[in-house]
Design an enzyme around this catalytic site. Structure first.
Site, PDB file in Angstrom:
ATOM      1  N   HIS A 654      16.573  70.295  83.679  1.00  0.00           N
ATOM      2  CA  HIS A 654      15.906  70.180  82.235  1.00  0.00           C
ATOM      3  C   HIS A 654      16.120  68.782  81.470  1.00  0.00           C
ATOM      4  CE1 HIS A 654      20.323  70.877  81.877  1.00  0.00           C
ATOM      5  NE2 HIS A 654      20.204  70.140  80.684  1.00  0.00           N
ATOM      6  N   ARG A 664      17.447  62.535  66.063  1.00  0.00           N
ATOM      7  CA  ARG A 664      17.566  64.179  66.378  1.00  0.00           C
ATOM      8  C   ARG A 664      19.084  64.363  66.604  1.00  0.00           C
ATOM      9  NH1 ARG A 664      18.393  66.333  71.719  1.00  0.00           N
ATOM     10  NH2 ARG A 664      16.923  67.819  72.209  1.00  0.00           N
TER      11      ARG A 664
END
Length: 734
Positions: A654, A664
């Site tokens: 990932h 974020r």
């Protein structure tokens, strides 16, 4: 044809004699009159003496002898190399006078050349090494040094001497080649917490022999971030260093003393020609094995197949994308020497020609001469070795996949093809195993928390043991943790203070549970927010423990509040990622579809989770891929209270797309089934609360008390001490 065959047989036999005489003569080196005290002693004797001192608890003497054994071995190799270089031209004039007139195969000039070179080696090495130091060491000693066991003894020795930085360096050096050694991993963790031990102490002392792997990994990283100019430079350096390391290995085969055939357990070897042939074939086999040796990372059992051709393939693509078309043509022509009929390579060559247009000079660029010599030399050696297999009952395993079939004698081709088929079947089996998850988790269990819903499961996410849960946090809770991150997160936390560890276009901040508790005790952050950060870890653990139906207890391994912020004005044309594609508990190698469970990967991680806190930013999506790190199988958009959970192994590579504006923030968590690797910082935070008279959240290890401690591989004593835990660097935050 029969007469020609006989002549070839005689030629080969005499060729064996020449090489064998050279090596046999080299094996009797060192009978000069130099002072023995000034010469290099046998490093195997020094090592055994050091081990005896170790078990006798003579720590100062043990350290001195073990270090001397390591240094002496390195010095011996340098002396051999230097003597080889100094003597390589010896007898060149005699060699050039070889008589090849019709009817005569060899004459006395041949032996004159052999004698001159051998005399040079005898004098040169004998001038620096004792006669005993020139003898071959046992296979046991070879194994001890190849597995780096001297450093295993040294780390305990230095610990006993209270030389902690040296102990940490020895421990790290040993662990690099023995990544499954749990006791050494524990020792390294203890060293990290000891006063006076800095991160600089954890240096691999054998790095000089691994430069090609450092360059290789660096090239892969630049390639992943699409920095093709840097990638091309690193790939070229990696190829050159691989060739250099291979040449160094071959020289050591040639100059090192060779055991005679009877010492190698060869039966029925009578006569000078037979012994010469057996000795010569052993030398050639040693040279060929250098391909495997150089292509094997420290700590791995198997080598990377087609190591040099693979690098050339990466290099020509990087050169093409960097705009160096003529360089790409030369590299691709070099690659075609290994696989002349490879369709993809031929298509790429045609593409490069079309890109060059009228540049005819670049189109006729020849392969790199060092690769031409590499191929020519390898093929000549293979022919002799296969001749030995066919006629002299010699055993040889070809290390290369590219060996042309016509090099192999007809009588051996059936067995050769069968061996090739076995290799191909093994590769296919590895590819089929790619989607098999052996983590012991099974997605689809119940979700007990009220308000939490399953948004995406394995089927929707095209994978194994993946889930997205919504409603894990409320908007108010997200706000509180975001406020905590703003007040307390520090730049580069978990990455040794590096402001931008993954990309220069973003800054990275982090905060651990323990640090938040300490800040709360100092009145710098809200106590309830620090406790919420701890409680969220428990909430996530309980949810995933149930959903993935963990067969045993699940321990929190690490919890990290992390924020990534886009750097204003530095986002135009970004092609990189906020976090490159990786796997949490192994080192992903996309070009081979392998994932190596070894340091510096956190191999104890079993389950991973990301709890999102906000969505008011651009980019920053989590995405999953196949092991090629390119084929995207699922994407997840962040939002407050959304939890992504997945097994930490190779079925779940990932990465995170670039954060191009805003900030974020997530709570990254990892879990383990091994109590040994539980997060000690959480327990320390709970102890601090208990000391203040506050209630303590139930520890995750209370539910998993039955977890077994892994068995250790060695019985040497581990280091002692219960020092306070410090955070490790480079945790793999998302």
């Amino acid at each position: 044809m029969a007469l020609l065959s006989d002549h070839f047989t005689v030629y080969v036999a005499l060729h064996f004699v020449i090489i064998a005489l050279l090596n046999f003569t080299s094996a009797t080196l060192g009978r000069g009159s130099s002072s023995v005290l000034s010469l290099l002693q046998p490093y195997d004797f020094l090592y055994y003496s050091g081990v005896r001192s170790y078990f006798g608890e003579e720590w100062v003497k043990a350290a001195e002898l073990l270090e001397k054994a390591i240094v002496t071995k390195e010095s011996l190799f340098r002396v051999r190399r230097q003597c080889h270089d100094d003597c390589v031209a010896a007898g060149r004039e005699a060699f050039n006078k070889l008589d090849f007139e019709e009817g005569r195969l060899w004459d006395l000039w041949t032996f004159d050349w052999v004698q001159q070179r051998a005399e040079c080696l005898r004098f040169c090495i004998g001038h620096s090494v004792t006669p005993a130091g020139q003898l071959p060491v046992s296979t046991d000693i070879e194994y001890e040094f190849s597995s780096r066991n001297p450093y295993n003894f040294l780390q305990v020795t230095y610990y006993k001497l209270e030389k902690l930085p040296k102990a940490a360096s020895a421990a790290h050096t040993y662990f690099v080649a023995n990544p499954s050694h749990l006791e050494m991993r524990n020792n390294i963790e203890k060293y990290r917490r000891m006063e006076g031990v800095t991160e600089d102490a954890f240096q691999d002392r054998e790095l000089e022999n691994e430069k090609h792997w450092v360059l290789y990994d660096s090239a892969v990283q630049y390639e992943a971030s699409s920095d093709w100019v840097q990638a091309a430079g690193k790939w070229k350096a990696s190829v050159n260093e691989t060739l250099r390391q291979t040449d160094e290995c071959r020289v050591q085969c040639e100059v090192a003393s060779q055991r005679l055939p009877e010492d190698r357990g060869v039966d029925s070897v009578d006569g000078v020609f037979e012994k010469a042939a057996a000795l010569s074939l052993s030398l050639l086999s040693c040279r060929q094995s250098c391909v495997t040796q150089v292509a094997t990372r420290p700590g791995r059992i198997s080598s990377q197949e087609d190591f040099l051709p693979t690098q050339l393939e990466h290099l020509h693509i990087a050169q093409f994308k960097a705009g160096d078309i003529s360089g790409a043509v030369q590299t691709l022509r070099s690659l075609l020497l290994f696989y002349p009929s490879d369709k993809d390579s031929l298509d790429n060559l045609q593409l490069y020609y079309e890109t060059l247009g009228g540049d005819t000079e670049s189109q006729v660029t020849q392969p790199a001469q060092e690769i031409v010599r590499y191929i020519s030399r390898a093929l000549e050696e293979k022919k002799l070795l296969y001749f030995g297999m066919e006629n002299l009952d010699f055993s040889f395993t070809d290390p290369d996949l590219w060996t042309p079939e016509d090099v192999v004698p007809e009588s051996l081709r059936d067995s050769w093809r069968a061996e090739k088929e076995k290799i191909n079947e093994k590769i296919k089996e590895q590819e089929q195993k790619e989607e098999v998850d052996d983590s012991g988790f099974f997605a689809g269990g119940p979700v007990h928390q009220v308000g939490v819903t399953i948004t995406m499961d394995d089927k929707v996410m095209n994978g194994t043991n993946r889930v997205v849960l919504d409603g894990v946090m409320t908007e108010k809770e997200c706000g509180r943790i975001l406020q905590l991150a703003t007040a307390a997160a520090s730049v580069g936390d978990g990455y040794r203070g590096r402001r931008s560890p993954h990309t220069p276009h973003e800054t990275f901040e982090g905060l651990t549970v323990l640090r938040s508790v300490k800040l709360a005790q100092d009145g710098l952050v809200n106590q309830s927010d620090a406790r919420l950060l701890h409680e969220l870890g428990e909430r996530v653990r309980n949810l995933l423990h149930s959903y993935f139906r963990s067969p045993s207890g699940l321990f929190t391994s690490f919890t990290h509040l992390v924020c990534r912020s886009a750097i204003a004005g530095d986002q135009e044309g970004r092609l990189d990622l906020s976090h490159p594609v990786h796997v949490d508990n192994c080192l992903l190698e996309p070009e081979t579809n392998q994932c190596w469970r070894e340091s510096p990967a956190f191999i104890h991680r079993d389950l991973s989770a990301i709890l999102y806190l906000n969505d008011n930013f651009d980019g920053g999506e989590l995405f999953f891929t196949n092991r090629d790190a390119k084929t995207v199988t699922a994407r997840v958009k962040p939002s407050c209270g959304r939890l992504v959970g997945f097994s930490s192994g190779p079925v779940n590579p990932h990465g995170v797309t670039a954060v191009t504006s805003g900030r974020r923030c997530t709570l990254a968590l990892w879990f383990t089934k091994e109590k040994l690797y539980r997060d000690m910082e959480r327990e320390e935070a709970e102890a601090m609360w208990a000391a203040d008279g506050q209630s303590v959240v139930k520890k995750d290890n209370e539910e998993a008390e039955g977890g077994a401690t892994p068995r250790q591989e060695r019985s040497e004593p581990s280091i002692e001490g219960e020092e306070q835990r410090e955070r490790q660097g480079d945790r793999g935050q998302r």
